[in-house]
Scaffold this motif. Structure first.
Motif, PDB file in Angstrom:
ATOM      1  N   THR A  42       0.369  53.476  -9.021  1.00 35.07           N
ATOM      2  CA  THR A  42      -0.360  52.342  -8.451  1.00 35.07           C
ATOM      3  C   THR A  42       0.442  51.767  -7.284  1.00 35.07           C
ATOM      4  N   PHE A  43      -0.279  51.353  -6.238  1.00 39.31           N
ATOM      5  CA  PHE A  43       0.324  50.802  -5.022  1.00 39.31           C
ATOM      6  C   PHE A  43       1.408  51.711  -4.440  1.00 39.31           C
ATOM      7  N   PRO A  44       1.122  53.021  -4.326  1.00 42.45           N
ATOM      8  CA  PRO A  44       2.131  53.922  -3.766  1.00 42.45           C
ATOM      9  C   PRO A  44       2.115  53.918  -2.248  1.00 42.45           C
ATOM     10  N   ASP A  45       3.215  54.349  -1.676  1.00 43.12           N
ATOM     11  CA  ASP A  45       3.307  54.561  -0.236  1.00 43.12           C
ATOM     12  C   ASP A  45       3.344  56.065  -0.011  1.00 43.12           C
ATOM     13  N   ALA A  46       2.231  56.626   0.406  1.00 40.52           N
ATOM     14  CA  ALA A  46       2.125  58.080   0.532  1.00 40.52           C
ATOM     15  C   ALA A  46       3.038  58.633   1.615  1.00 40.52           C
ATOM     16  N   THR A  47       3.481  57.790   2.530  1.00 36.19           N
ATOM     17  CA  THR A  47       4.325  58.274   3.631  1.00 36.19           C
ATOM     18  C   THR A  47       5.813  58.175   3.320  1.00 36.19           C
ATOM     19  N   ALA A  48       6.172  57.571   2.180  1.00 29.92           N
ATOM     20  CA  ALA A  48       7.584  57.400   1.839  1.00 29.92           C
ATOM     21  C   ALA A  48       8.231  58.752   1.565  1.00 29.92           C
ATOM     22  N   THR A  49       9.505  58.880   1.912  1.00 35.07           N
ATOM     23  CA  THR A  49      10.251  60.103   1.652  1.00 35.07           C
ATOM     24  C   THR A  49      11.335  59.831   0.624  1.00 35.07           C
ATOM     25  N   ALA A  50      11.700  60.864  -0.113  1.00 42.05           N
ATOM     26  CA  ALA A  50      12.713  60.711  -1.154  1.00 42.05           C
ATOM     27  C   ALA A  50      14.081  60.458  -0.519  1.00 42.05           C
ATOM     28  N   LEU A  51      14.910  59.701  -1.225  1.00 42.53           N
ATOM     29  CA  LEU A  51      16.267  59.447  -0.751  1.00 42.53           C
ATOM     30  C   LEU A  51      17.087  60.728  -0.826  1.00 42.53           C
ATOM     31  N   GLU A  52      17.969  60.893   0.118  1.00 42.35           N
ATOM     32  CA  GLU A  52      18.855  62.059   0.115  1.00 42.35           C
ATOM     33  C   GLU A  52      20.202  61.649  -0.464  1.00 42.35           C
ATOM     34  N   ARG A  53      20.534  62.256  -1.577  1.00 47.47           N
ATOM     35  CA  ARG A  53      21.795  61.971  -2.262  1.00 47.47           C
ATOM     36  C   ARG A  53      22.462  63.281  -2.661  1.00 47.47           C
ATOM     37  N   ARG A  54      23.761  63.227  -2.885  1.00 46.04           N
ATOM     38  CA  ARG A  54      24.466  64.416  -3.382  1.00 46.04           C
ATOM     39  C   ARG A  54      23.978  64.743  -4.788  1.00 46.04           C
ATOM     40  N   ALA A  55      23.725  66.007  -5.014  1.00 46.00           N
ATOM     41  CA  ALA A  55      23.168  66.420  -6.307  1.00 46.00           C
ATOM     42  C   ALA A  55      24.214  66.345  -7.403  1.00 46.00           C
ATOM     43  N   ARG A  56      23.763  66.059  -8.598  1.00 45.98           N
ATOM     44  CA  ARG A  56      24.638  66.100  -9.767  1.00 45.98           C
ATOM     45  C   ARG A  56      24.873  67.546 -10.197  1.00 45.98           C
ATOM     46  N   ALA A  57      25.987  67.762 -10.875  1.00 42.47           N
ATOM     47  CA  ALA A  57      26.249  69.076 -11.434  1.00 42.47           C
ATOM     48  C   ALA A  57      25.316  69.329 -12.601  1.00 42.47           C
ATOM     49  N   GLY A  58      24.976  70.591 -12.811  1.00 45.01           N
ATOM     50  CA  GLY A  58      24.060  70.938 -13.886  1.00 45.01           C
ATOM     51  C   GLY A  58      24.751  70.993 -15.240  1.00 45.01           C
ATOM     52  N   LEU A  59      23.944  71.029 -16.277  1.00 43.89           N
ATOM     53  CA  LEU A  59      24.433  71.090 -17.650  1.00 43.89           C
ATOM     54  C   LEU A  59      23.870  72.345 -18.304  1.00 43.89           C
ATOM     55  N   THR A  60      24.722  73.134 -18.908  1.00 43.45           N
ATOM     56  CA  THR A  60      24.274  74.345 -19.583  1.00 43.45           C
ATOM     57  C   THR A  60      23.501  73.982 -20.841  1.00 43.45           C
ATOM     58  N   LEU A  61      22.285  74.489 -20.944  1.00 47.99           N
ATOM     59  CA  LEU A  61      21.418  74.157 -22.072  1.00 47.99           C
ATOM     60  C   LEU A  61      21.003  75.430 -22.795  1.00 47.99           C
ATOM     61  N   ARG A  62      20.785  75.286 -24.090  1.00 49.88           N
ATOM     62  CA  ARG A  62      20.271  76.377 -24.896  1.00 49.88           C
ATOM     63  C   ARG A  62      18.868  76.014 -25.376  1.00 49.88           C
ATOM     64  N   ASP A  63      18.216  77.002 -25.968  1.00 45.64           N
ATOM     65  CA  ASP A  63      16.870  76.765 -26.485  1.00 45.64           C
ATOM     66  C   ASP A  63      16.874  75.605 -27.468  1.00 45.64           C
ATOM     67  N   GLY A  64      15.886  74.748 -27.344  1.00 48.93           N
ATOM     68  CA  GLY A  64      15.771  73.610 -28.240  1.00 48.93           C
ATOM     69  C   GLY A  64      16.426  72.343 -27.739  1.00 48.93           C
ATOM     70  N   ALA A  65      17.099  72.408 -26.582  1.00 48.10           N
ATOM     71  CA  ALA A  65      17.733  71.204 -26.040  1.00 48.10           C
ATOM     72  C   ALA A  65      16.682  70.167 -25.680  1.00 48.10           C
ATOM     73  N   LEU A  66      16.996  68.902 -25.920  1.00 49.63           N
ATOM     74  CA  LEU A  66      16.100  67.804 -25.561  1.00 49.63           C
ATOM     75  C   LEU A  66      16.403  67.388 -24.127  1.00 49.63           C
ATOM     76  N   VAL A  67      15.542  67.808 -23.226  1.00 49.38           N
ATOM     77  CA  VAL A  67      15.745  67.570 -21.795  1.00 49.38           C
ATOM     78  C   VAL A  67      15.060  66.268 -21.399  1.00 49.38           C
ATOM     79  N   PRO A  68      15.701  65.429 -20.592  1.00 53.33           N
ATOM     80  CA  PRO A  68      15.061  64.182 -20.149  1.00 53.33           C
ATOM     81  C   PRO A  68      13.774  64.447 -19.368  1.00 53.33           C
TER      82      PRO A  68
END
Length: 605
Positions: free
Chosen positions: A445-471
C-alpha cells in the motif's frame, strides 16, 4: 474519584446515565446498520462479534473489555508478569546494538562509535555469516568491559563463538555478558543436529565470572521463518526446559542453571501484542522455575527484544524506522531488559554508519526524550492488556505442552513439529498479505514504483542443510514482483478514467497504488495492458467505447477497477476486475507475464 479544592470529591460520572454492555452493543449495531444495503438490522450479539479481531497464534482481541477482578501483582515477584525487576528510570533498558560485519576493522570502529553515542551493550554475531571467531578480540579491543556487557550469537559455531568471547575477555574486569548458547535454535536455523557437548563445561567455566550467563534462547528463529509469536515463544520455553534437564543430568542444579538463561524474542509493530508476549513469557518461565524448585527470587526471566526481521522491508526502507519505533514502544511497555533495533537498511545488506545511528537513536529518543521507560509496566491494570496477556500465556503454555507430549524439543525437531508450525502459520498469514488485508506500508500500500533498492555490502552466506528454517519476510512476494518489473524497458500500464474526477478519482488512485505494488507505473500512452477506472454509471455510459478504443490501440488485456462484482454483466467486455480483497500478488504476476517480464527464481505465484 478526584479530590476537589474544597476537600470534597469530584465524581466524573455525575450527570451521566449508567450504561450496560447491552447499551454499547446496540450503539455498535446502529453504526454497522448504516453500512448495510439490504435494509436489515444487526443483532446486538452479532455487533460485538463483528469487532473481534483475530491475531496470529489463535489469539483474539475484542471491541470492549469490562472490569474484571484480578490480582495484578508487582514487578520482581511471582508471577513476574509485571517485570523481572523494578525499572531504573535513569537507565530504563539496555540499548544493545548488533554487529555482524566480517571486516574486523570496520566492526571495531562501529562498536566504538555506538558505545560513544548511547549504546550500553554490544552484541556481536560470530561465524560464517558474521565476525570470524579469530577476529572477535580485535572487534572488542576498544570496549570497556567493566562498563559495557558483551553478548555473542552464532548459528554455525556457537561453542567457538563462546570460547572466542571468553578468550577476548581474558582476565580483564568485566560487568558480564552472555555466551549466546542455544543448541536447538542453531540446529533449527542450519538444519543440523543439536550439539549440547560444550554446554555444561561452559556453564561451569562461568562459575567464577559474576554477571556472566551462558544461554540465550532465541525465539526469532521460528518467528523469522514465519511462525507466530505464540509458536516461537513456546519453542523457546521448551528449548529452555530441555537445556535445564540436560544441565541437571550433567550435574548443574536447576537453581544454578536457571540464572544462566536469557530469552531473545521479536518485537513487532503491533505494540500491544509485543508488550503482551513479554509479559506472558515471563509468567510462563516463572511457572517453569516454580515446577523445578527454583526459589521465587530467582525465577525472573531476562528478556532481549529485537525488532522483527520479518516485518522489515527492502523497498521504501525508511518506513522501517516507524515500524521499529512502535516495536521499541511495545518492548518498553512489556518490560524488556535489553532492546535491539535492526537498522532500517538491514534487508539490503550490512548497515552503514548513518543507519546504525538512526537505529540506536530510535531507542535513545524514546527513552530520554519521550520518557517511555520511566514507569514500570505502564499497561498493567488495563483490562485489554491484561486479557491479552492471559490469552497469550495460555496459548504459549498449550503449545509448550504439545512439545512435551511429542517427547521434548529433540524429538520435536526430528519429527518436524516446528517446521509444521511454520508452514501452518505461513499458510494462514500469506493470503492476508497477498490480498492486502495485512497491508505493508510502502510495499503493498502507498508504494513508490520508481524507488530503487539501497546499495549495501552483502552479508556473508550461511551453509544450510535440508530442513533449515530460513527467514521469510512478509514483503518478499511484492519485492520479487518489483524485481521483475525492473527487467522491463517500460513497466507501464495504460490507465483510463471515465467520468468526472468525483466519479472515478478514488478508483484511479486505487488502481495506481495497486499497480505500483508490483513496480508498474501508469501512462496515457498505449500499452499491452490497460485499466479502466470507473463506477457503474460511468462504465455503462462510456465503458464499451473505452474498451474498443483501448483494444484498437493495442491493449490485449483490459481490466476495470471497481468494487467486486459491481459492474455485473456490463464488465463482460473486459478481461477482469481490480478490487479490494483480491489476490494482488497473483494479479500482478499475471500482468507482468503479459508485459513480458521473466519470472524470478523462487517467486511466489
Amino acid at each position: 474519584m478526584t479530590p476537589s479544592t474544597d476537600a470534597g470529591s469530584l465524581s466524573l460520572a455525575d450527570g451521566f446515565e449508567p450504561r450496560s454492555s447491552e447499551d454499547w452493543q446496540r450503539l455498535v449495531a446502529t453504526v454497522l446498520d448504516k453500512r448495510r444495503t439490504d435494509g436489515g438490522h444487526t443483532a446486538p450479539d452479532d455487533a460485538e462479534a463483528a469487532l473481534v479481531t483475530a491475531l496470529d497464534g489463535g489469539v483474539e482481541t475484542r471491541g470492549l473489555y469490562l472490569r474484571t477482578d484480578r490480582v495484578l501483582g508487582v514487578p520482581a515477584a511471582m508471577p513476574f508478569t509485571r517485570g523481572r525487576a523494578l525499572r531504573d528510570a535513569s537507565v530504563p533498558w539496555d540499548v544493545r546494538q548488533l554487529h555482524d560485519d566480517p571486516d574486523a576493522a570496520r566492526s571495531r570502529a562501529a562498536v566504538l562509535d555506538d558505545l560513544e553515542h548511547g549504546v550500553t551493550s554490544v552484541w556481536v554475531h560470530v561465524g560464517e555469516d558474521g565476525v570470524a571467531p579469530a577476529d572477535l578480540a580485535e572487534v572488542l579491543a576498544d570496549v570497556r568491559l567493566d562498563l559495557a556487557p558483551v553478548v555473542v550469537s552464532s548459528w554455525s559455531d556457537p561453542a567457538g563463538a563462546a570460547r572466542a568471547l571468553l578468550a577476548a575477555v581474558g582476565e580483564r574486569p568485566s560487568v558480564g555478558g552472555n555466551l549466546g548458547l542455544d543448541p536447538f535454535a542453531a540446529a533449527l536455523r542450519t538444519g543440523t543436529a543439536p550439539d549440547l557437548t560444550d554446554l555444561a563445561p561452559l556453564v561451569r567455566e562461568l562459575a567464577s565470572r559474576p554477571g556472566w550467563r551462558a544461554v540465550t534462547l532465541d525465539a526469532r528463529v521460528l518467528h523469522d521463518a514465519g511462525a507466530t509469536e505464540v509458536d516461537a515463544l513456546a519453542a523457546a520455553v521448551a528449548s529452555g526446559v530441555a537445556l535445564l534437564r540436560h544441565l541437571e543430568a550433567e550435574g548443574v542444579a536447576p537453581v544454578e542453571a536457571f540464572g544462566h538463561v536469557e530469552l531473545r524474542l521479536p518485537a513487532t509493530a503491533d505494540q500491544f501484542l509485543t508488550a503482551a508476549t513479554l509479559r506472558a513469557v515471563r509468567r510462563v518461565w516463572a511457572r517453569v522455575g516454580e515446577a523445578m524448585g527454583v526459589p521465587e527470587a530467582d525465577r525472573g526471566l531476562r528478556t532481549h527484544a529485537v525488532t522483527s526481521l520479518r516485518m522489515a522491508t527492502r523497498d521504501d526502507p525508511f518506513v522501517n524506522v516507524l515500524r521499529s519505533t512502535l516495536a521499541v514502544f511495545g518492548a518498553s511497555m512489556g518490560g524488556a531488559d535489553a532492546v535491539t533495533v535492526l537498522p532500517h537498511d538491514t534487508v539490503s545488506g550490512l548497515p552503514e554508519r548513518f543507519s546504525r545511528r538512526l537505529a540506536r537513536n530510535t531507542q535513545v529518543v524514546l527513552a530520554d526524550e519521550a520518557n517511555i521507560g520511566r514507569v514500570a509496566d505502564p499497561g498493567g491494570g488495563s483490562w485489554y492488556l491484561e486479557s491479552l496477556t492471559d490469552d497469550v500465556a495460555t496459548a504459549v503454555w498449550s503449545r509448550f505442552q504439545e512439545v512435551e507430549r511429542a517427547g521434548g524439543v529433540p524429538a520435536a525437531i526430528d519429527d518436524g513439529l516446528f517446521a509444521r508450525w511454520v508452514e501452518q502459520a505461513r499458510a494462514e498469514r500469506e493470503p492476508g498479505v497477498a490480498t492486502r488485508e495485512r497491508p505493508l506500508t510502502g510495499v503493498s500500500t502507498f508504494p513508490d514504483a520508481t524507488a530503487t533498492a539501497l546499495e549495501r555490502r552483502a552479508r556473508a552466506g550461511l551453509t544450510l542443510r535440508d530442513g533449515a528454517l530460513v527467514p521469510h519476510r512478509d514483503a518478499e512476494p511484492f519485492e520479487a514482483l518489483r524485481d521483475r518489473a525492473r527487467t522491463l524497458d517500460s513497466p507501464a500500464v495504460t490507465l483510463r478514467a471515465l467520468g468526472s474526477p468525483r466519479d472515478s478519482g478514488a478508483r484511479r488512485l486505487f488502481a495506481v497504488n495497486l499497480l505500483a505494488a508490483g513496480g508498474l507505473t501508469t501512462t496515457d500512452d498505449p500499452a499491452p495492458v490497460a485499466v479502466i477506472a470507473s463506477n457503474r454509471a460511468g462504465y455503462a455510459a462510456h465503458g464499451a467505447a473505452a474498451v474498443a478504443e483501448l483494444r484498437a490501440a493495442g491493449a490485449s488485456h483490459v481490466l476495470v477497477a471497481g468494487r467486486a462484482g459491481e459492474l455485473g454483466d456490463a464488465a463482460g467486455a473486459v478481461d477482469g476486475e481490480l478490487y479490494d480483497g483480491m489476490d494482488v500478488v497473483a494479479v500482478l504476476s499475471d500482468l507482468l507475464d503479459r508485459l513480458g517480464a521473466p519470472a524470478q527464481a523462487g517467486e511466489a505465484r
